[in-house]
Write a protein that holds these residues in place. Structure first.
Motif, PDB file in Angstrom:
ATOM      1  N   GLY A   1     -13.032   0.904  -8.847  1.00 50.41           N
ATOM      2  CA  GLY A   1     -12.499   0.379  -7.594  1.00 50.41           C
ATOM      3  C   GLY A   1     -13.466   0.518  -6.445  1.00 50.41           C
ATOM      4  O   GLY A   1     -14.662   0.764  -6.631  1.00 50.41           O
ATOM      5  N   ILE A   2     -12.943   0.382  -5.243  1.00 50.25           N
ATOM      6  CA  ILE A   2     -13.785   0.439  -4.056  1.00 50.25           C
ATOM      7  C   ILE A   2     -13.226   1.440  -3.047  1.00 50.25           C
ATOM      8  O   ILE A   2     -12.024   1.724  -3.021  1.00 50.25           O
ATOM      9  N   SER A   3     -14.126   1.968  -2.224  1.00 47.62           N
ATOM     10  CA  SER A   3     -13.749   2.786  -1.065  1.00 47.62           C
ATOM     11  C   SER A   3     -14.150   2.016   0.182  1.00 47.62           C
ATOM     12  O   SER A   3     -15.279   1.524   0.273  1.00 47.62           O
ATOM     13  N   ALA A   4     -13.230   1.918   1.122  1.00 52.90           N
ATOM     14  CA  ALA A   4     -13.494   1.146   2.331  1.00 52.90           C
ATOM     15  C   ALA A   4     -13.048   1.926   3.555  1.00 52.90           C
ATOM     16  O   ALA A   4     -12.236   2.856   3.458  1.00 52.90           O
TER      17      ALA A   4
ATOM     18  N   ILE B   1     -17.005  -1.877   3.323  1.00 52.59           N
ATOM     19  CA  ILE B   1     -16.958  -1.326   1.968  1.00 52.59           C
ATOM     20  C   ILE B   1     -18.108  -0.331   1.833  1.00 52.59           C
ATOM     21  O   ILE B   1     -19.274  -0.718   1.889  1.00 52.59           O
TER      22      ILE B   1
ATOM     23  N   THR C   1     -17.717  -5.631  -5.786  1.00 55.93           N
ATOM     24  CA  THR C   1     -17.383  -6.796  -4.965  1.00 55.93           C
ATOM     25  C   THR C   1     -18.345  -7.950  -5.218  1.00 55.93           C
ATOM     26  O   THR C   1     -17.931  -9.096  -5.433  1.00 55.93           O
TER      27      THR C   1
ATOM     28  N   CYS D   1       0.830  -1.207   0.000  1.00 57.29           N
ATOM     29  CA  CYS D   1       0.000   0.000   0.000  1.00 57.29           C
ATOM     30  C   CYS D   1       0.861   1.251   0.000  1.00 57.29           C
ATOM     31  O   CYS D   1       2.072   1.215   0.273  1.00 57.29           O
TER      32      CYS D   1
ATOM     33  N   LEU E   1     -10.413 -10.450  -2.735  1.00 55.76           N
ATOM     34  CA  LEU E   1     -11.692  -9.782  -2.501  1.00 55.76           C
ATOM     35  C   LEU E   1     -12.838 -10.798  -2.571  1.00 55.76           C
ATOM     36  O   LEU E   1     -13.786 -10.739  -1.777  1.00 55.76           O
TER      37      LEU E   1
ATOM     38  N   GLN F   1      -8.509  -1.515  -7.510  1.00 55.03           N
ATOM     39  CA  GLN F   1      -7.908  -0.404  -6.773  1.00 55.03           C
ATOM     40  C   GLN F   1      -8.768  -0.056  -5.565  1.00 55.03           C
ATOM     41  O   GLN F   1      -9.995  -0.097  -5.637  1.00 55.03           O
ATOM     42  N   THR F   2      -8.118   0.270  -4.458  1.00 57.73           N
ATOM     43  CA  THR F   2      -8.827   0.440  -3.192  1.00 57.73           C
ATOM     44  C   THR F   2      -8.305   1.651  -2.433  1.00 57.73           C
ATOM     45  O   THR F   2      -7.087   1.837  -2.302  1.00 57.73           O
ATOM     46  N   LYS F   3      -9.243   2.450  -1.944  1.00 58.98           N
ATOM     47  CA  LYS F   3      -8.899   3.524  -1.004  1.00 58.98           C
ATOM     48  C   LYS F   3      -9.429   3.115   0.358  1.00 58.98           C
ATOM     49  O   LYS F   3     -10.631   2.897   0.514  1.00 58.98           O
ATOM     50  N   LEU F   4      -8.521   3.001   1.317  1.00 64.34           N
ATOM     51  CA  LEU F   4      -8.906   2.580   2.669  1.00 64.34           C
ATOM     52  C   LEU F   4      -8.712   3.744   3.631  1.00 64.34           C
ATOM     53  O   LEU F   4      -7.601   4.251   3.786  1.00 64.34           O
TER      54      LEU F   4
END
Length: 587
Positions: A284-287, A312, A319, A215, A237, A339-342
């Motif tokens: 992508g996803i935001s988590a 999520i 997902t 990351c 995922l 792609q993921t923003k955590l």
């Protein structure tokens, strides 16, 4: 006795009283024990639904030599089967549940499952409440990818027993992921009385998936959060969603969105036809998370080794689409990356910040400006009304009562415990009887049943609440008043009364479906002319209406069973076609 033990003793007393209260007037002579076990199972299911551990659940008691089951939940779209078994001791002082009892209970469920896989339904009477469950398991046996066993008990298990069973979790048997879940008294107490909405999801990527996620961290700042950008393999995922399902998603609305819209069809097409371009095409996803565990890599960069309370908040469709592509299309996702923003937010600020992250991350959605949490002004107003409006007395005494709206889980117990003396706590219980407590999922159930949407109610508590929230958002800041509240309570009394009447027929696992369909049918043929004012005034339904419900509920049950034409009855009740069929019956 220390404070923890005092709280535990108080909790078990409240739990047993609620079971007894729910059982009153419904059990038959000589059958109080098993019926109370059913009510205990039902209460545990309600707790876990409210906590987000279950999407739905049905009581369905069956016991034979070497096998026992108390309830179940089937999520056909996700390939998930949940089976429940209860050890209800009824002991005022928590009993210790021995290791052999715990293991025996899980073995009873395993034996039941193996028999169901081996066409056990051919040995059971079709009239038996468990027949539909066994037949459904047999029919769907090749679709299940995740089977969870739950042990509910009002006793206490030891740490060693739980640890041993945890070692059995996540074992893959014949391509199915099995897990064993113990909900004893102490764990249930923590769940019900804690401020958290659910048990936090904890993931150890190294131990669970033999993988860590490189990351990039945001630069150091004075922000009250931290953030990381990462690329997660689609396979990881998929495995996370296969294990946790809708618990990963924002509970109120996103949890029921299915892969049916244009966006999801596009995602599916990319997965199947151009998986190498998935990262380029997908947003992508935001988590969010409460905390992360970081490790250093040889090149000096960092990687995420663990996450606590993963949610999520945008990307639920992505997902779910990856999961469905593997499950239904047997897609190869080894080359897919997401792609993921955590965003990591401290526990004290989760309730404040996470809903805002979710709202702004989903700002392209027309319903995203609605606050989907219990903090919505509608629910706050219902809570205010419930604390001020007195119900009419019906027994000739001066003792008035209120209907207590539990906007957030645990409010009723907290309010009672704030009364400092036993006398004041007793007065609180008289003023707010446990039978007059209702939750936001109850509210949605009452309203949708009255509005003749029994197929939506049959989707389960959380999905029904999600649909109710969407309908509410379309009403442009509707503010309930006293008249609305009184009518709401009358609808609740009608619903609860119908539940008791339905118990006389012993519909078993179908009771919830029969109740909502019966009331919806009566409203349909009477054009909503049931007198809510009368029900509110007398806090009960008329004797004539009671007799009508007794007759109609049987007819509705027969009509549902006949119109299902061999399909799983519980699943059939979720279809609008079922409701259209019921409208045609003539009573």
């Amino acid at each position: 006795m220390n404070n923890d033990n005092i709280e535990l003793a108080r909790f078990i007393e409240n739990l047993h009283q609620q079971v007894i209260t729910n059982s009153e007037g419904s059990s038959v002579e000589g059958d109080e024990g098993s019926f109370r076990e059913d009510e205990f199972t039902r209460l545990m299911i309600e707790y876990l639904i409210e906590a987000g551990e279950l999407e739905d659940g049905h009581v369905c008691y069956f016991c034979s030599r070497g096998i026992k089951v108390n309830g179940y939940n089937i999520q056909e779209d996700e390939g998930r089967l949940d089976l429940f078994i209860s050890i209800y001791t009824q002991n005022a002082s928590p009993a210790t549940i021995r290791k052999e009892n715990v293991e025996s209970s899980f073995n009873q469920l395993l034996t039941f499952l193996s028999k169901a896989y081996a066409s056990y339904h051919k040995s059971i009477e079709e009239a038996s409440p468990v027949f539909d469950l066994v037949q459904s398991i047999y029919t769907l046996r090749f679709q299940f990818t995740n089977i969870r066993f739950f042990l509910f008990t009002d006793g206490l298990t030891t740490l060693q027993e739980i640890t041993k069973l945890k070692s059995q979790q996540k074992q893959i048997i014949e391509g199915i992921n099995y897990s064993f879940n113990i909900w004893d008294l102490r764990r249930t107490q923590r769940c019900v009385m804690s401020g958290q909405k659910r048990e936090a999801i904890e993931i150890d990527f190294q131990a669970d998936y033999d993988f860590i996620i490189p990351c990039l961290a945001m630069p150091a700042s004075q922000s009250d959060y931290s953030a990381y950008v990462a690329i997660i393999p689609g396979e990881i995922l998929y495995k996370i969603y296969a294990e946790y399902g809708a618990r990963l998603l924002e509970r109120n609305v996103r949890s029921f969105l299915q892969a049916k819209g244009k966006v999801n069809k596009g995602i599916r097409k990319t997965i199947l036809k151009e998986p190498h371009r998935f990262l380029a095409y997908n947003n992508g996803i935001s988590a969010t998370a409460e905390s992360v565990k970081l490790v250093s890599l040889a090149n000096g960069s960092q990687a995420i080794a663990g996450i606590r309370d993963l949610q999520i908040v945008n990307g639920g469709q992505t997902t779910a689409s990856i999961y469905q592509a593997v499950k239904k299309d047997k897609a190869d996702i080894l080359g897919i990356y997401v792609q993921t923003k955590l965003t990591v937010v401290d526990r004290d600020q989760i309730d404040e910040i996470v809903p805002l992250i979710s709202r702004y991350a989903n700002n392209q959605n027309k319903v995203s400006e609605a606050d989907f949490s219990a903090n919505d002004p509608f629910h706050i107003r219902i809570e205010e009304l419930s604390r001020t409006i007195w119900a009419p007395t019906t027994d000739g005494t001066q003792q008035q009562t209120r209907w207590f709206y539990e906007r957030a889980r645990g409010q009723y117990t907290d309010a009672k415990n704030r009364e400092l003396t036993p006398a004041r706590q007793k007065l609180f219980t008289k003023t707010h009887p446990p039978t007059q407590k209702f939750t936001k999922t109850d509210l949605a159930k009452f309203e949708h049943t009255w509005d003749q949407l029994p197929h939506i109610v049959s989707l389960g508590a959380q999905k029904n609440f999600s649909r109710f929230t969407l309908r509410l958002a379309e009403q442009a800041k509707f503010e309930p008043d006293e008249t609305y509240f009184r009518n709401l309570i009358a609808k609740g009394i009608l619903f609860k009364s119908t539940e008791k009447i339905a118990d006389r027929h012993k519909f078993g696992g179908y009771r919830a479906n029969i109740v909502t369909y019966t009331i919806a049918y009566l409203n349909f043929i009477n054009e909503k002319n049931i007198d809510l004012n009368w029900i509110w005034r007398y806090q009960s339904i008329q004797t004539e209406l009671e007799q009508v419900i007794l007759i109609v509920s049987r007819k509705v049950y027969e009509a549902i069973a006949n119109s299902s034409e061999g399909r799983n009855v519980t699943e059939w009740c979720k279809k609008e076609a079922c409701w259209l069929a019921i409208q045609k019956i003539d009573v």
